[in-house]
Design a protein around this motif. Structure first.
Motif, PDB file in Angstrom:
ATOM      1  N   HIS A 141      43.168  37.421  35.246  1.00 43.90           N
ATOM      2  CA  HIS A 141      42.007  38.313  35.125  1.00 43.90           C
ATOM      3  C   HIS A 141      41.191  38.353  36.415  1.00 43.90           C
ATOM      4  O   HIS A 141      40.637  39.390  36.770  1.00 43.90           O
ATOM      5  CB  HIS A 141      41.078  37.850  33.993  1.00 43.90           C
ATOM      6  CG  HIS A 141      41.633  37.998  32.617  1.00 43.90           C
ATOM      7  ND1 HIS A 141      42.334  36.993  31.987  1.00 43.90           N
ATOM      8  CD2 HIS A 141      41.579  39.023  31.723  1.00 43.90           C
ATOM      9  CE1 HIS A 141      42.669  37.382  30.762  1.00 43.90           C
ATOM     10  NE2 HIS A 141      42.234  38.611  30.584  1.00 43.90           N
ATOM     11  N   VAL A 142      41.090  37.199  37.103  1.00 41.76           N
ATOM     12  CA  VAL A 142      40.181  37.094  38.249  1.00 41.76           C
ATOM     13  C   VAL A 142      40.939  37.137  39.579  1.00 41.76           C
ATOM     14  O   VAL A 142      40.408  36.744  40.616  1.00 41.76           O
ATOM     15  CB  VAL A 142      39.327  35.816  38.152  1.00 41.76           C
ATOM     16  CG1 VAL A 142      38.468  35.845  36.889  1.00 41.76           C
ATOM     17  CG2 VAL A 142      40.199  34.559  38.171  1.00 41.76           C
ATOM     18  N   ASN A 143      42.179  37.616  39.540  1.00 41.55           N
ATOM     19  CA  ASN A 143      42.965  37.871  40.757  1.00 41.55           C
ATOM     20  C   ASN A 143      43.299  36.610  41.550  1.00 41.55           C
ATOM     21  O   ASN A 143      43.405  36.649  42.781  1.00 41.55           O
ATOM     22  CB  ASN A 143      42.250  38.894  41.655  1.00 41.55           C
ATOM     23  CG  ASN A 143      41.967  40.201  40.923  1.00 41.55           C
ATOM     24  OD1 ASN A 143      42.778  40.654  40.130  1.00 41.55           O
ATOM     25  ND2 ASN A 143      40.809  40.786  41.186  1.00 41.55           N
ATOM     26  N   GLN A 144      43.505  35.496  40.837  1.00 40.87           N
ATOM     27  CA  GLN A 144      43.963  34.278  41.490  1.00 40.87           C
ATOM     28  C   GLN A 144      45.404  33.932  41.089  1.00 40.87           C
ATOM     29  O   GLN A 144      45.980  32.973  41.599  1.00 40.87           O
ATOM     30  CB  GLN A 144      43.036  33.106  41.156  1.00 40.87           C
ATOM     31  CG  GLN A 144      41.633  33.264  41.717  1.00 40.87           C
ATOM     32  CD  GLN A 144      40.737  32.083  41.384  1.00 40.87           C
ATOM     33  OE1 GLN A 144      41.180  30.935  41.356  1.00 40.87           O
ATOM     34  NE2 GLN A 144      39.463  32.348  41.132  1.00 40.87           N
ATOM     35  N   VAL A 145      45.965  34.728  40.180  1.00 43.31           N
ATOM     36  CA  VAL A 145      47.347  34.568  39.730  1.00 43.31           C
ATOM     37  C   VAL A 145      48.015  35.937  39.807  1.00 43.31           C
ATOM     38  O   VAL A 145      47.440  36.942  39.382  1.00 43.31           O
ATOM     39  CB  VAL A 145      47.414  34.023  38.287  1.00 43.31           C
ATOM     40  CG1 VAL A 145      48.849  33.976  37.792  1.00 43.31           C
ATOM     41  CG2 VAL A 145      46.793  32.636  38.223  1.00 43.31           C
ATOM     42  N   ALA A 146      49.237  35.989  40.341  1.00 38.09           N
ATOM     43  CA  ALA A 146      49.894  37.274  40.582  1.00 38.09           C
ATOM     44  C   ALA A 146      50.670  37.808  39.393  1.00 38.09           C
ATOM     45  O   ALA A 146      51.030  38.988  39.379  1.00 38.09           O
ATOM     46  CB  ALA A 146      50.828  37.158  41.782  1.00 38.09           C
ATOM     47  N   SER A 147      50.957  36.970  38.394  1.00 39.70           N
ATOM     48  CA  SER A 147      51.720  37.454  37.236  1.00 39.70           C
ATOM     49  C   SER A 147      51.292  36.712  35.980  1.00 39.70           C
ATOM     50  O   SER A 147      50.782  35.586  36.035  1.00 39.70           O
ATOM     51  CB  SER A 147      53.226  37.275  37.461  1.00 39.70           C
ATOM     52  OG  SER A 147      53.606  35.914  37.364  1.00 39.70           O
ATOM     53  N   GLU A 148      51.559  37.348  34.849  1.00 39.91           N
ATOM     54  CA  GLU A 148      51.239  36.761  33.551  1.00 39.91           C
ATOM     55  C   GLU A 148      52.151  37.395  32.523  1.00 39.91           C
ATOM     56  O   GLU A 148      52.316  38.625  32.505  1.00 39.91           O
ATOM     57  CB  GLU A 148      49.786  37.048  33.189  1.00 39.91           C
ATOM     58  CG  GLU A 148      49.319  36.437  31.886  1.00 39.91           C
ATOM     59  CD  GLU A 148      48.694  35.071  32.075  1.00 39.91           C
ATOM     60  OE1 GLU A 148      49.412  34.175  32.561  1.00 39.91           O
ATOM     61  OE2 GLU A 148      47.511  34.932  31.764  1.00 39.91           O
TER      62      GLU A 148
ATOM     63  N   TYR B  58      52.219  42.131  36.500  1.00 34.41           N
ATOM     64  CA  TYR B  58      52.050  41.646  37.870  1.00 34.41           C
ATOM     65  C   TYR B  58      50.998  42.485  38.587  1.00 34.41           C
ATOM     66  O   TYR B  58      50.809  43.664  38.296  1.00 34.41           O
ATOM     67  CB  TYR B  58      53.375  41.628  38.647  1.00 34.41           C
ATOM     68  CG  TYR B  58      53.992  42.981  38.921  1.00 34.41           C
ATOM     69  CD1 TYR B  58      53.671  43.706  40.070  1.00 34.41           C
ATOM     70  CD2 TYR B  58      54.938  43.518  38.050  1.00 34.41           C
ATOM     71  CE1 TYR B  58      54.251  44.939  40.331  1.00 34.41           C
ATOM     72  CE2 TYR B  58      55.531  44.745  38.313  1.00 34.41           C
ATOM     73  CZ  TYR B  58      55.180  45.455  39.449  1.00 34.41           C
ATOM     74  OH  TYR B  58      55.759  46.676  39.713  1.00 34.41           O
ATOM     75  N   ASN B  59      50.305  41.842  39.511  1.00 33.23           N
ATOM     76  CA  ASN B  59      49.239  42.472  40.281  1.00 33.23           C
ATOM     77  C   ASN B  59      49.843  43.000  41.580  1.00 33.23           C
ATOM     78  O   ASN B  59      50.098  42.246  42.517  1.00 33.23           O
ATOM     79  CB  ASN B  59      48.133  41.442  40.559  1.00 33.23           C
ATOM     80  CG  ASN B  59      46.906  42.065  41.187  1.00 33.23           C
ATOM     81  OD1 ASN B  59      47.014  42.914  42.072  1.00 33.23           O
ATOM     82  ND2 ASN B  59      45.734  41.631  40.750  1.00 33.23           N
TER      83      ASN B  59
ATOM     84  N   MET C  82      53.761  46.543  34.710  1.00 36.40           N
ATOM     85  CA  MET C  82      54.477  45.777  33.689  1.00 36.40           C
ATOM     86  C   MET C  82      55.988  45.858  33.884  1.00 36.40           C
ATOM     87  O   MET C  82      56.511  46.890  34.290  1.00 36.40           O
ATOM     88  CB  MET C  82      54.131  46.291  32.290  1.00 36.40           C
ATOM     89  CG  MET C  82      52.735  45.974  31.824  1.00 36.40           C
ATOM     90  SD  MET C  82      52.474  46.476  30.082  1.00 36.40           S
ATOM     91  CE  MET C  82      52.286  48.238  30.284  1.00 36.40           C
ATOM     92  N   LEU C  83      56.646  44.758  33.560  1.00 41.16           N
ATOM     93  CA  LEU C  83      58.104  44.667  33.527  1.00 41.16           C
ATOM     94  C   LEU C  83      58.521  44.016  32.208  1.00 41.16           C
ATOM     95  O   LEU C  83      57.723  43.288  31.588  1.00 41.16           O
ATOM     96  CB  LEU C  83      58.621  43.777  34.659  1.00 41.16           C
ATOM     97  CG  LEU C  83      58.672  44.325  36.077  1.00 41.16           C
ATOM     98  CD1 LEU C  83      58.978  43.171  37.039  1.00 41.16           C
ATOM     99  CD2 LEU C  83      59.732  45.413  36.191  1.00 41.16           C
TER     100      LEU C  83
END
Length: 438
Positions: free
Chosen positions: A274-281, A164-165, A301-302
């Protein structure tokens, strides 16, 4: 094909590619543990080593091989490397002719395809003689086994993580997920972040459609107490289970809370995270370096969401080392695998570029700087030891094909071109023909 200096002039002419492996008479007999002879220190021996990767990895392998040859002056190692696609095309060609390199870098997705068709050496006979696997975690080591025989030894580990960002979450005023969250919790959190980030330019999304990734489905099955594949290499789940999994993401797709597939395709090979348009992956933990480098943000990370039996995660070997069943130098091949797995200096050379080393001596030898990505990945794997309770599933033969079809249909589901029921029907129809029986 990229051939290194040690293999110059040694490459065979390219032949037509056989994409389907030919079984070699039912495979090799089970090796009795410790039945091998010690590798010779007198006779001149030449063996070959092949791996996939970029030139940077090749430099690391060459340095490691140089050290091996210093310690084994009678053994010469011819080396070669290719990119991922070319590597497996070449291996299929060699396997059809019974001519695999003596030592090959192996991926878990292909282990059964090669190991169950008699192409790989049963390494059990080398155990305790030329190969020491005592430093490898038992559950990790088991990922290189088929029917109890060791056909590959993991070089390094990774496990799934939810990234998560932290900077983006502060920006939109949403708290990170708390450990112990479930798949339903994750979906609700994605929805919350997407709603909070709707006014940003560009809009911020909470996550992507995690149900379209085959490995996540397998992880979810394990969390339900189900083994994804049977011991004889067949699918061990049904259409109802796949339907239940895909429906976990239907609410997110209906509300358009996930990052749009159209934008995903435009950004490839990068993604919205990668480009800061999604808060989690959610993905493998050794992706951290790429995320940090591309985003420039505070990435944390979680563990992945929990299921009915808790997180129940598994160590997945980021890669393994195997030997050819047709090698004329099984002792030397095993000695090379042993060196690459156990030698501390090899750990220093590779760091976490292949994942966290499988043996503690190599971890201890790494030059890990405080606050570095290497330190963060190593610390994460230490932190999740208690939730990594299951062995990695050994993929069925044909795994690569069914995984690719799962991804394709997942994209069609996001586009709205297929329904969940159509996805399930089409995928099982494909898998029935693609999964090869051992």
């Amino acid at each position: 094909m990229r051939i290194t200096r040690k293999a110059a002039g040694a490459a065979a002419a390219t032949v037509a590619v056989a994409l389907t492996l030919t079984a070699c008479g039912g495979g090799t007999d089970a090796a009795e543990p410790g039945s091998a002879e010690k590798v010779s220190t007198d006779e001149d021996i030449t063996i070959s080593l092949a791996w996939w990767g970029e030139p940077a990895r090749a430099e690391m392998y060459e340095e490691a091989v140089d050290l091996f040859e210093e310690k084994h002056p009678n053994i010469t190692v011819q080396t070669q490397f290719q990119d991922w696609d070319g590597y497996w095309t070449s291996r299929a060609t060699e396997a059809a002719g019974g001519a695999l390199p003596d030592v090959i870098q192996m991926d878990l997705s292909y282990l059964r395809q090669y190991g169950a068709t008699g192409q790989l050496l049963d390494l059990d006979g080398q155990s305790g003689v030329n190969l020491d696997t005592g430093g490898v975690d038992d559950s990790l080591l088991a990922s290189g086994q088929i029917d109890g025989s060791q056909f590959g030894v993991p070089t390094s580990t990774n496990t799934l993580a939810t990234f998560y960002n932290a900077d983006l979450l502060k920006k939109v005023g949403v708290e990170p997920l708390a450990e112990g969250y479930t798949w339903d919790d994750y979906s609700e959190w994605i929805q919350e972040v997407t709603e909070a980030g709707a006014g940003e330019d560009p809009a911020l999304y909470g996550g992507t459609d995690f149900t379209g990734t085959f490995w996540f489905f397998l992880q979810w099955l394990i969390q339900q107490g189900e083994e994804p594949f049977s011991e004889d290499g067949e699918l061990n789940f049904d259409e109802a289970q796949l339907t239940e999994w895909l429906n976990l993401g239907q609410g997110l797709r209906d509300s358009e809370a996930i990052f749009p597939i159209q934008k995903t395709k435009q950004l490839e090979p990068l993604g919205g995270f990668h480009v800061n348009q999604v808060a989690s992956e959610s993905t493998w933990d050794n992706f951290l370096a790429g995320y940090v480098a591309e985003s420039g943000e505070d990435i944390q990370m979680l563990p992945i969401p929990s299921g009915e039996n808790g997180p129940a995660q598994f160590w997945k070997p980021s890669m393994l080392l195997s030997a050819s069943a047709q090698t004329e130098q099984p002792e030397a091949a095993a000695a090379l695998i042993d060196f690459l797995i156990n030698e501390p200096e090899v750990g220093k050379i590779f760091g976490t570029s292949k994942g966290v080393p499988a043996v503690q001596a190599q971890i201890d030898a790494m030059d890990v700087e405080p606050g570095s990505v290497d330190e963060q990945v190593v610390q994460y794997e230490e932190d999740v030891t208690d939730v990594v309770t299951e062995p990695a599933p050994v993929p069925v033969e044909g795994f690569g094909e069914i995984e690719a079809e799962f991804k394709r249909l997942g994209e069609e589901l996001q586009y709205g071109n297929v329904t969940v029921d159509e996805f399930v029907t089409q995928w099982f129809s494909f898998a029935d023909g693609a999964v090869k029986q051992s």
